[in-house]
Design a protein around this motif. Sequence first.
Motif, PDB file in Angstrom:
ATOM      1  N   GLY A  36      -1.116  17.426   4.769  1.00  0.00           N
ATOM      2  CA  GLY A  36      -0.616  16.029   5.648  1.00  0.00           C
ATOM      3  C   GLY A  36      -1.625  14.946   5.246  1.00  0.00           C
ATOM      4  O   GLY A  36      -0.779  13.815   5.270  1.00  0.00           O
ATOM      5  N   VAL A  37      -2.915  15.157   5.156  1.00  0.00           N
ATOM      6  CA  VAL A  37      -3.787  14.186   4.775  1.00  0.00           C
ATOM      7  C   VAL A  37      -3.522  13.677   3.422  1.00  0.00           C
ATOM      8  O   VAL A  37      -3.617  12.442   3.074  1.00  0.00           O
ATOM      9  N   ILE A  38      -3.374  14.410   2.564  1.00  0.00           N
ATOM     10  CA  ILE A  38      -2.921  14.111   1.152  1.00  0.00           C
ATOM     11  C   ILE A  38      -1.537  13.152   1.193  1.00  0.00           C
ATOM     12  O   ILE A  38      -1.667  12.090   0.542  1.00  0.00           O
ATOM     13  N   CYS A  39      -0.711  13.596   1.978  1.00  0.00           N
ATOM     14  CA  CYS A  39       0.525  12.668   2.083  1.00  0.00           C
ATOM     15  C   CYS A  39       0.235  11.388   2.576  1.00  0.00           C
ATOM     16  O   CYS A  39       0.708  10.473   2.104  1.00  0.00           O
ATOM     17  N   TYR A  40      -0.496  11.192   3.580  1.00  0.00           N
ATOM     18  CA  TYR A  40      -0.993  10.186   3.983  1.00  0.00           C
ATOM     19  C   TYR A  40      -1.598   9.192   3.039  1.00  0.00           C
ATOM     20  O   TYR A  40      -1.536   7.776   3.024  1.00  0.00           O
ATOM     21  N   TRP A  41      -2.823   9.641   2.238  1.00  0.00           N
ATOM     22  CA  TRP A  41      -3.196   8.902   1.299  1.00  0.00           C
ATOM     23  C   TRP A  41      -2.816   8.447   0.306  1.00  0.00           C
ATOM     24  O   TRP A  41      -2.700   7.676  -0.377  1.00  0.00           O
ATOM     25  N   LEU A  42      -1.441   9.536  -0.146  1.00  0.00           N
ATOM     26  CA  LEU A  42      -0.530   9.120  -1.299  1.00  0.00           C
ATOM     27  C   LEU A  42       0.332   7.810  -0.709  1.00  0.00           C
ATOM     28  O   LEU A  42       0.322   6.758  -1.863  1.00  0.00           O
ATOM     29  N   SER A  43       0.700   7.972   0.442  1.00  0.00           N
ATOM     30  CA  SER A  43       1.470   6.871   0.964  1.00  0.00           C
ATOM     31  C   SER A  43       0.788   5.510   1.060  1.00  0.00           C
ATOM     32  O   SER A  43       1.086   4.455   0.845  1.00  0.00           O
ATOM     33  N   TYR A  44      -0.529   5.886   1.430  1.00  0.00           N
ATOM     34  CA  TYR A  44      -1.617   4.810   1.530  1.00  0.00           C
ATOM     35  C   TYR A  44      -1.690   4.031   0.161  1.00  0.00           C
ATOM     36  O   TYR A  44      -1.596   2.713  -0.006  1.00  0.00           O
ATOM     37  N   SER A  45      -1.814   4.538  -0.916  1.00  0.00           N
ATOM     38  CA  SER A  45      -2.107   3.954  -2.478  1.00  0.00           C
ATOM     39  C   SER A  45      -0.668   3.424  -2.634  1.00  0.00           C
ATOM     40  O   SER A  45      -0.587   2.334  -3.365  1.00  0.00           O
ATOM     41  N   ILE A  46       0.329   4.028  -2.351  1.00  0.00           N
ATOM     42  CA  ILE A  46       1.772   3.407  -2.568  1.00  0.00           C
ATOM     43  C   ILE A  46       1.822   2.043  -2.040  1.00  0.00           C
ATOM     44  O   ILE A  46       2.473   0.910  -2.545  1.00  0.00           O
ATOM     45  N   GLY A  47       1.302   2.140  -1.051  1.00  0.00           N
ATOM     46  CA  GLY A  47       1.488   0.803   0.020  1.00  0.00           C
ATOM     47  C   GLY A  47       0.963  -0.277  -0.613  1.00  0.00           C
ATOM     48  O   GLY A  47       1.292  -1.420  -0.823  1.00  0.00           O
ATOM     49  N   ARG A  48      -0.532  -0.231  -1.045  1.00  0.00           N
ATOM     50  CA  ARG A  48      -1.339  -0.960  -1.857  1.00  0.00           C
ATOM     51  C   ARG A  48      -0.672  -1.394  -3.241  1.00  0.00           C
ATOM     52  O   ARG A  48      -0.837  -2.516  -3.347  1.00  0.00           O
ATOM     53  N   LEU A  49      -0.097  -0.496  -3.772  1.00  0.00           N
ATOM     54  CA  LEU A  49       0.480  -0.897  -4.993  1.00  0.00           C
ATOM     55  C   LEU A  49       1.691  -1.646  -5.026  1.00  0.00           C
ATOM     56  O   LEU A  49       1.796  -2.691  -5.683  1.00  0.00           O
ATOM     57  N   VAL A  50       2.505  -1.518  -3.930  1.00  0.00           N
ATOM     58  CA  VAL A  50       3.649  -2.171  -3.500  1.00  0.00           C
ATOM     59  C   VAL A  50       3.451  -3.552  -3.394  1.00  0.00           C
ATOM     60  O   VAL A  50       3.891  -4.564  -3.887  1.00  0.00           O
ATOM     61  N   CYS A  51       2.368  -3.798  -2.187  1.00  0.00           N
ATOM     62  CA  CYS A  51       1.963  -5.057  -1.879  1.00  0.00           C
ATOM     63  C   CYS A  51       1.314  -5.776  -3.113  1.00  0.00           C
ATOM     64  O   CYS A  51       1.130  -7.189  -3.198  1.00  0.00           O
ATOM     65  N   ALA A  52       0.439  -4.987  -3.835  1.00  0.00           N
ATOM     66  CA  ALA A  52      -0.109  -5.746  -5.019  1.00  0.00           C
ATOM     67  C   ALA A  52       1.010  -6.428  -5.935  1.00  0.00           C
ATOM     68  O   ALA A  52       0.796  -7.557  -6.494  1.00  0.00           O
ATOM     69  N   VAL A  53       2.190  -5.799  -5.960  1.00  0.00           N
ATOM     70  CA  VAL A  53       3.317  -6.480  -6.903  1.00  0.00           C
ATOM     71  C   VAL A  53       3.823  -7.623  -6.064  1.00  0.00           C
ATOM     72  O   VAL A  53       4.169  -8.555  -6.645  1.00  0.00           O
TER      73      VAL A  53
END
Length: 485
Positions: free
Chosen positions: A306-323
């Motif tokens: 569950g925590v891994i899913c949280y941090w994976l989404s966390y990383s995707i969120g930053r990647l999307v906003c970086a773009v």
Amino acid sequence: MTEKKAIESLSEKPPITLQKLIRTILLVLSWFILGLCGEIIGPTMTILAHNIQVTFNGIASVLASGSAGGLITNIFCGIFQNFTNNYSELMLTTGFFLSTLLMCITPFIHSLIPMCTIFFLQGVSSSFVNMGGTNLLIDMWSIRVATPLNIVHLGYGFGAISANLLVRPFLNDGNDTLSSPSFNTTIRTPYLISGILCFLIGLGHLIFCVQKQLEKSNPNEIQQIDQAIVETVSLQCDTRIKKTKFPQYSPRTCGNGSFTFGLILSLLFIMYIFFVSGTDQIFAKFYFSFLKQDKFAISSNDASWGVICYWLSYSIGRLVCAVLSIFLPVYICLTITWCAGLFLAVIWNIYVWVFGLTIGGLFILGSLTGFIIAPLFPLSFAWFTQNLNVIPPLLAALLCACGLGSLILQKIAGILMDMNQNHFPTLLTGSIIITMILYIISSVVIFFHKRNVKTRRNSLVNDEEEEQQMKDRNNIRKNSIILSF
């Protein structure tokens, strides 16, 4: 002419060079290690709490000690801003070498006071890395900093994912039993691995630190650069006015010549980032423990996923906003993110207090929370740099607010988790609402300030046109008089 060129060069986008790209990549790896060392506490919190024989309230005191260490370090960096400007690489090197020692010691501590001391020093090292790295990024990229800042902070999320993957094989299957001796010792291996990685990344920064000191061998060049930096602060409304040198700690310096705007917006940004950082930290640190409630009957391995899913989404969120920050203004990205965060907080409370949560619902809401919370910190700092002159004292004050927000809100979260763990999303909702109010007030202040600046510029242009028309009339009158003779 030289003053005019200084102003024009300040507004120009800095060039992209190979050295900047290499340093930015190293900072991405640095934030990866920062996330690994900072978030390894999440899945190992119950183990460390058992080792030092405390409850959530006690472990919150340990986390607050880390925030206190960061707070004191940021105050030091704000006072000695010349040190921050000149020795950013040294700060990064010192921070990672200190973390190497602390990560290797942490799993061997068995009492509260030494653990608080370790986390206090860990907060000092993290603040050295955060302050030095952020200052280095702003110096390198200036108004281009939004995308690099998002990419660098993206490393933190992947580091946190790696922390959970690293710890997961060493957690007990099923519901943890505190009586097992292995429960106290199995996490030593992942902590030692984290310490070794800190040492390796510290060596990378040491190379750049030595290189920078060698480049400083020409004092004349440095003096010219410092002079250029000092002379670039001017009134925004009229570039014809001669440069005014303001004190380095004056709000006029932050507000690019406007004392009131610089003071009000600096205070609003400090309060704003207090809650942004606190919200980020309380969810990241206590989400694993929230999943481990008895009513959910989730094993440590399932909770770690569950925590891994949280941090994976966390990383995707930053990647999307970086773009997105390349194509959209930062304030639009922030507005969309905050609206989504408020909507998600309402859903959290409805499911926790009304319908009840299933394991699948927990994982989905946790992942969505990571996706939305992730870009807030880098986007906020990019927003700061676009509206204020973020000098080292202001940067230190903002990072102090981050540390203070983490300290206070983590302590509150620990108390609430001991009372009733269902209050976990309630605290999240309250923080988001307060932060949105501060964001709206700051946006209103920025809007009216820009409108006033535009009005003053238009009035100056009109004055110039009237002066030119008056000169033309006088010339015509003189010519007519001459012709009459």
